[in-house]
Design a protein around this motif. Structure first.
Motif, mmCIF file in Angstrom:
data_model
loop_
_atom_site.group_PDB
_atom_site.id
_atom_site.type_symbol
_atom_site.label_atom_id
_atom_site.label_comp_id
_atom_site.label_asym_id
_atom_site.label_seq_id
_atom_site.Cartn_x
_atom_site.Cartn_y
_atom_site.Cartn_z
ATOM 1 N N ASN A 1 36.678 44.801 81.738
ATOM 2 C CA ASN A 1 36.947 43.393 81.441
ATOM 3 C C ASN A 1 37.046 43.162 79.937
ATOM 4 O O ASN A 1 37.891 42.380 79.469
ATOM 5 C CB ASN A 1 35.868 42.503 82.045
ATOM 6 C CG ASN A 1 35.980 42.400 83.552
ATOM 7 O OD1 ASN A 1 37.057 42.577 84.119
ATOM 8 N ND2 ASN A 1 34.871 42.127 84.224
ATOM 9 N N ASP B 1 35.370 34.165 81.150
ATOM 10 C CA ASP B 1 36.575 34.218 81.989
ATOM 11 C C ASP B 1 37.728 33.484 81.317
ATOM 12 O O ASP B 1 37.575 32.372 80.808
ATOM 13 C CB ASP B 1 36.297 33.583 83.358
ATOM 14 C CG ASP B 1 35.301 34.403 84.169
ATOM 15 O OD1 ASP B 1 35.183 35.606 83.900
ATOM 16 O OD2 ASP B 1 34.647 33.821 85.069
ATOM 17 N N SER C 1 40.464 41.871 77.804
ATOM 18 C CA SER C 1 40.418 40.683 76.951
ATOM 19 C C SER C 1 40.704 40.984 75.491
ATOM 20 O O SER C 1 41.281 40.156 74.786
ATOM 21 C CB SER C 1 39.043 40.007 77.075
ATOM 22 O OG SER C 1 38.796 39.582 78.393
#
Length: 640
Positions: free
Chosen positions: A465, A438, A469
């Motif tokens: 995700n 995260d 990123s």
């Protein structure tokens, strides 16, 4: 695009799909002129082409260099393979052809009348051949090499070699690939080499022996017949006890050595010792590869096997994949990097138990990988507590020249490989990956190719995700693939897609699997990425129903505004465009369940193929069009 402005190479591609070979002659005057410039031609077998005559077609291409004869189309499975043979047998030769590939060996009738031919490929053995003598003549390795001395490359499936003496001294052959070699032809080849049949110019040899044993005496014979051999590959072979030893003794000048799906006898099951042994003798090797191989223990120790620790400075490429239970541990990796300190391509299976790297190995491992340009780690299943594994504190692995990184099955997320090398990575492939930590953003300014694949019930979330990123600053990204390996498709988040489009303006190839798109998302593709050449939205119901609205608001505007687009693939629910019949109508008319299952699938297949043909008729620049229904596209279903 106007029909007169179609490039010559695209014109040749279009001609290969025409049912009647004389159709193009009446289309355009420009086409008739451009035909004389076509150098590469692919012809699919059809009844119309057989009746028109293969030579009547070929003679209209005076500048032809490459000819490829393919089999029957999937829509014509009622046509027997005999038709394919009949079509190929019409070939009588050509003055300018230098490259021929054919699914039927009947093309050999005219091959000997091609004075400039340098490349010949007969990769597939035709089924249903009745005349065995004809088959043996057409695939006689000895006669082909003897009668075509100008050949530099030959690929031959199921080669036949008689117990005869052939004159190969004038042969220019440099590359030879033999597949499905039977034991008799293999023995006769060995006998011929021992009888002074030589291929003095042969540089590269690949032999697929269909699970037969390679005799220990084959290698000494090979060294006599091919004295200048530099590259050797065995596939589906059971090696004799002394084959490795004889390779080291009789072929000391090898530069490339590859084994695929082979059974390899050795004194131990440690791969590090096999590489040590090869490094002691083959000082000119720059590539070693083992894939799907198994080590079988020798029953006795060979006195000539010496396992000295000698650095091998010339080896640049090392590959060790899918080697069953004998996976490399950290000592094996340490040994590789001691032996081969100048690796630039290192691809291997690996176990996460290798990390963190023990102190006694760190200096050699980190120094040995520092100059690698290509790195691929395939991690094994992790033994022990996965929660503990995700908390491992792994020291960053710095490779100052790393450009291509591929990681399989890494838990935790491989940021210890990505972060320290982010500045110069151009290709990143993450397969069966986990979510990144995260809040961590990876700045990859040089990245051009990104591939992400996840497998779990949360595969879509993991993929998205990773996308968020990894593409924060990837402005040079050109090729992108996102694959969620599960059975349940999910929508591609519109906000994430919008940010991706803004961040990565140079996309040329875009592919997703098991992601769905609504109209609002699809229309975003119309105004971005002018260089786009490949768009693949795969998986069940990826773009929904192909309707008139779908064509008018997305498909046709897309094809009209993207002149470089040559490949499209869509996973759809249904086609409701006239005159294509809706599958719902088929569903309601069927009463018997078993009959419905069969007829429904047949109707679906035919409907989607007909729609593909319709798109090709309107847009000639398209090389590949695939429309796949819910029963064809997706995990757990049949795919093409």
């Amino acid at each position: 695009m106007e029909i007169e402005n179609i490039p010559t190479e695209v014109l040749g591609y279009i001609i290969s799909y025409l049912e009647s070979p004389f159709q193009y002659m009446t289309v355009s005057k420009t086409w008739k002129e451009e035909i004389h410039k076509i150098k590469s031609l692919t012809l699919k077998t059809s009844k119309a082409k057989v009746e028109y005559g293969l030579m009547n077609i070929i003679n209209q291409f005076p500048a032809l260099k490459q000819l490829k004869l393919e089999g029957i189309d999937s829509k014509e499975m009622d046509i027997t393979s005999r038709l394919v043979d009949d079509f190929a047998s019409q070939f009588m030769g050509h003055a300018t052809i230098i490259d021929i590939e054919s699914v039927s060996d009947q093309v050999m009738n005219g091959v000997f009348n091609c004075p400039r031919l340098i490349t010949l490929s007969l990769p597939i053995e035709q089924m249903g051949r009745i005349d065995d003598n004809e088959f043996q003549n057409n695939r006689n390795l000895g006669l082909i090499i003897q009668n075509l001395p100008q050949l530099t490359s030959l690929t031959l499936d199921s080669p036949v070699l008689m117990v005869e003496s052939y004159n190969w001294t004038l042969s220019s052959l440099k590359t030879l690939t033999l597949t499905s070699v039977d034991r008799h032809s293999l023995y006769n080849l060995m006998t011929g080499f021992n009888s002074n049949m030589q291929l003095i110019n042969l540089y590269q040899l690949t032999i697929d022996v269909a699970h037969h044993q390679i005799s220990s005496q084959f290698i000494p014979a090979l060294s006599k017949g091919c004295p200048n051999l530099k590259s050797l590959k065995f596939k589906f072979a059971i090696l004799g006890d002394s084959v490795l030893n004889h390779i080291c003794i009789y072929l000391p000048n090898l530069a490339q050595l590859r084994f695929s799906r082979c059974d390899i006898p050795f004194i131990t099951k440690k791969w590090s010792l096999i590489f040590k042994y090869l490094a002691c003798y083959l000082k000119n090797l720059h590539t070693i590869a083992f894939k799907y191989c198994n080590i079988s223990l020798l029953g006795r120790m060979d006195d000539r096997i010496q396992l000295g620790m000698t650095s091998h400075l010339k080896l640049r490429n090392l590959k060790l994949f899918d080697i069953r239970d004998e996976r490399p541990d950290i000592f094996t990796i340490y040994t590789f990097l001691c032996l081969f300190p100048n690796l630039i391509c290192f691809r291997t299976d690996l176990d996460l138990q290798c990390f963190p790297i023990p102190d006694q190995y760190q200096d050699v491992v980190y120094q040995g990988l520092r100059h690698c340009k290509v790195l691929e780690f395939r991690f094994a299943k992790l033994f022990g507590d996965p929660i503990k594994a995700c908390q491992l504190d792994i020291q960053p692995l710095v490779c100052t020249e790393l450009q291509h990184l591929t990681v399989w099955g890494s838990k935790p997320f491989p940021d210890f490989l990505i972060l320290p090398n982010a500045a110069h990575l151009t290709t990143l492939s993450l397969n069966f990956t986990t979510e990144p930590p995260d809040g961590v953003q990876y700045h990859l300014p040089s990245l051009k190719v990104l591939e992400i694949k996840a497998i779990s019930h949360l595969a879509q979330d993991i993929c998205l995700n990773c996308l968020v990123s990894l593409t924060v600053s990837s402005t040079k990204l050109e090729s992108f693939a996102l694959e969620a390996a599960n059975r349940s498709p999910d929508f591609f988040d519109l906000e994430i897609l919008s940010n991706f489009i803004h961040t990565c303006p140079r996309i040329r190839s875009f592919k997703t699997v098991q992601f769905q798109y609504d109209f609002k998302s699809l229309t975003k593709f119309l105004v971005v990425w002018p260089q786009l050449h490949t768009l693949m939205l795969c998986g069940q119901r990826a773009v929904g129903i192909i309707s008139n609205e779908f064509e008018d608001t997305f498909l046709f505007p897309l094809l009209n505004t993207k002149p470089l687009l040559h490949t499209i693939r869509f996973g759809v629910t249904d086609v409701t465009v006239q005159p294509f019949e809706s599958t719902h109508g088929i569903r309601t008319r069927q009463v018997d369940t078993s009959q419905y299952d069969f007829m429904f699938k047949v109707a679906l297949h035919g409907m989607f193929r007909r729609y593909e043909d319709r798109i090709r008729q309107f847009y000639h620049q398209l090389r590949c069009v695939k429309i796949r229904g819910p029963l064809e596209d997706g995990y757990g279903s049949q795919t093409n």
